[in-house]
Write an enzyme that holds these catalytic residues in place. Structure first.
Site, PDB file in Angstrom:
ATOM      1  N   HIS A 214       0.873  -1.185   0.000  1.00 21.41           N
ATOM      2  CA  HIS A 214       0.000   0.000   0.000  1.00 21.41           C
ATOM      3  C   HIS A 214       0.908   1.233   0.000  1.00 21.41           C
ATOM      4  O   HIS A 214       1.512   1.553   1.020  1.00 21.41           O
ATOM      5  CB  HIS A 214      -0.863  -0.075   1.269  1.00 21.41           C
ATOM      6  CG  HIS A 214      -1.765   1.080   1.530  1.00 21.41           C
ATOM      7  ND1 HIS A 214      -3.131   0.985   1.477  1.00 21.41           N
ATOM      8  CD2 HIS A 214      -1.523   2.356   1.872  1.00 21.41           C
ATOM      9  CE1 HIS A 214      -3.686   2.147   1.785  1.00 21.41           C
ATOM     10  NE2 HIS A 214      -2.719   3.010   2.026  1.00 21.41           N
ATOM     11  N   HIS A 216       1.653   5.381  -0.865  1.00 20.51           N
ATOM     12  CA  HIS A 216       1.125   6.723  -1.146  1.00 20.51           C
ATOM     13  C   HIS A 216       2.113   7.435  -2.054  1.00 20.51           C
ATOM     14  O   HIS A 216       3.319   7.198  -1.982  1.00 20.51           O
ATOM     15  CB  HIS A 216       0.890   7.498   0.155  1.00 20.51           C
ATOM     16  CG  HIS A 216      -0.381   7.090   0.834  1.00 20.51           C
ATOM     17  ND1 HIS A 216      -1.523   7.853   0.808  1.00 20.51           N
ATOM     18  CD2 HIS A 216      -0.702   5.967   1.507  1.00 20.51           C
ATOM     19  CE1 HIS A 216      -2.488   7.220   1.447  1.00 20.51           C
ATOM     20  NE2 HIS A 216      -2.020   6.070   1.895  1.00 20.51           N
ATOM     21  N   CYS A 247      -4.057   9.554   5.323  1.00 21.50           N
ATOM     22  CA  CYS A 247      -4.478   9.335   6.701  1.00 21.50           C
ATOM     23  C   CYS A 247      -4.613  10.668   7.415  1.00 21.50           C
ATOM     24  O   CYS A 247      -3.674  11.455   7.454  1.00 21.50           O
ATOM     25  CB  CYS A 247      -3.459   8.462   7.422  1.00 21.50           C
ATOM     26  SG  CYS A 247      -3.829   8.253   9.162  1.00 21.50           S
TER      27      CYS A 247
END
Ligand code: COA
Ligand code: ZN
Length: 326
Positions: A214, A216, A247
């Protein structure tokens, strides 16, 4: 580890997990109406995503954007073959998710003590103890569990996180019998050589574990990190339509790896994601009207490499003149 040449996918299957309606929308100030969320998930299902993180069953005060989790999860159309997952922070969330017929619970904690305290208001040891209860709840209901570990490639407040520390947290969850673990680069601190080393270490130690990455794109390295992870044997990736995401409890966090940008690049390199690029682009292009701002996606703006443009007006004349000059 057998090294794979990233420049030739040779039809190798890569599984794409769409997180836009969870990781993407959780940050947004504008509440996206429930019916629009359901329509987005249905469009993403039709586009052939392997897994969709539909929503989060968290405190509605903490994340008001996702306060309609139950309705969304209950009312989406379920495409056979797509796994519908949701983020769950505690037993209360697990019960809500199971009740709404969620296929898989995505548990979350951070490998950074500081980030875990900020995001979940607990020490890591407290989170682990609480998540053990969540895993037990899921196992009783025969629902699959994935654990997303935040800040595996660095913490914006603490700095580097040693690889041994990350591996020790993965081991604790493997010992609980979870089906999958996601290594999250919560604030875009990962870089390709680091990714290659961590993925290779995980693949060597837990070859059967469902390992997801995952990333970013905070510092523009998400696609490079995906390719490095593939080179080390990874085949599952979280990504967000339009490149939305971030987040709320991580300073400087910004968009996820963009689904259409990753799918486009992997298609060119002959990987098989099973995803209909045009359908994801259409979903991404519907976002600005829903959230009230532009999206970071490249492909939604530029179009794919194979979408050619007509030469400019007057081209025929330009050509004839050039030919006349010999
Ligand atoms: N679903 C619904 N409500 C929940 C809940 C859940 N899973 N977990 C807690 N709550 C509610 C409680 O009922 C309580 O409500 P009240 O204030 O009306 O009484 C409130 O949330 C606080 O609960 P508490 O048990 O004291 O937890 P907390 O304040 O320590 O919060 C979290 C802990 C993690 C549950 C909460 O901060 C949260 O959901 N955060 C979201 C984290 C997140 O999604 N981050 C981004 C993704 S990484
Ligand atoms: Zn994220």
């Amino acid at each position: 580890m057998s090294a794979v040449n990233v420049w030739q996918g040779a039809g190798r299957r890569i599984y794409m997990n769409e997180v836009g309606t969870r990781d993407g929308l959780q940050m947004e100030q504008t509440f996206v109406p429930t019916a629009e969320k359901i329509a987005l998930v249905n469009a993403l299902s039709a586009a052939g995503l392997s897994k969709i993180e539909v929503t989060a069953f968290v405190s509605p005060t903490a994340i008001p954007a996702l306060r309609d989790g139950e309705i969304v999860m209950r009312e989406i159309e379920r495409r056979p073959g797509t796994i519908y997952t949701a983020l769950v922070p505690n037993v209360r969330g697990a019960e809500r998710a199971i009740d709404a017929r969620t296929d898989e619970l995505n548990l979350v904690m951070s490998v950074s003590e500081t980030h875990n305290l900020c995001n979940l208001r607990m020490q890591r040891s407290q989170s682990f103890a609480a998540l053990q209860q969540v895993v037990a709840t899921a196992q009783q209901a025969a629902v699959a569990v994935n654990v997303s570990l935040s800040c595996c490639f660095g913490c914006p407040m603490e700095g580097g996180v040693p690889q041994a520390e990350v591996l020790a947290w993965v081991q604790r969850f493997v010992d609980l019998g979870v089906q999958g673990v996601t290594l999250c680069d919560t604030t875009g601190m990962a870089y390709p050589s680091q990714v290659l080393a961590l993925v290779a270490a995980c693949k060597a130690r837990w070859p059967q574990l469902g390992l997801t990455l995952h990333f970013h794109n905070t510092r523009g390295m998400a696609l490079a990190n995906v390719l490095a992870a593939i080179d080390a044997g990874a085949d599952r990736f979280d990504a967000s339509m339009g490149g939305l995401g971030g987040c709320p409890y991580a300073p400087g966090a910004s968009g996820n790896a963009c689904t259409e940008d990753i799918v486009h690049a992997l298609a060119l390199m002959d990987y098989d994601t099973g995803v209909d690029l045009a359908a994801v682009v259409a979903a991404a292009q519907s976002l600005p009207a829903l959230i009230g701002h532009d999206i970071p996606s490249q492909i939604a703006k530029a179009g794919p490499r194979w979408a050619l443009h007509l030469p400019p007006a007057g081209f025929q004349e330009i050509r004839e003149r050039a030919l006349a000059k010999g």
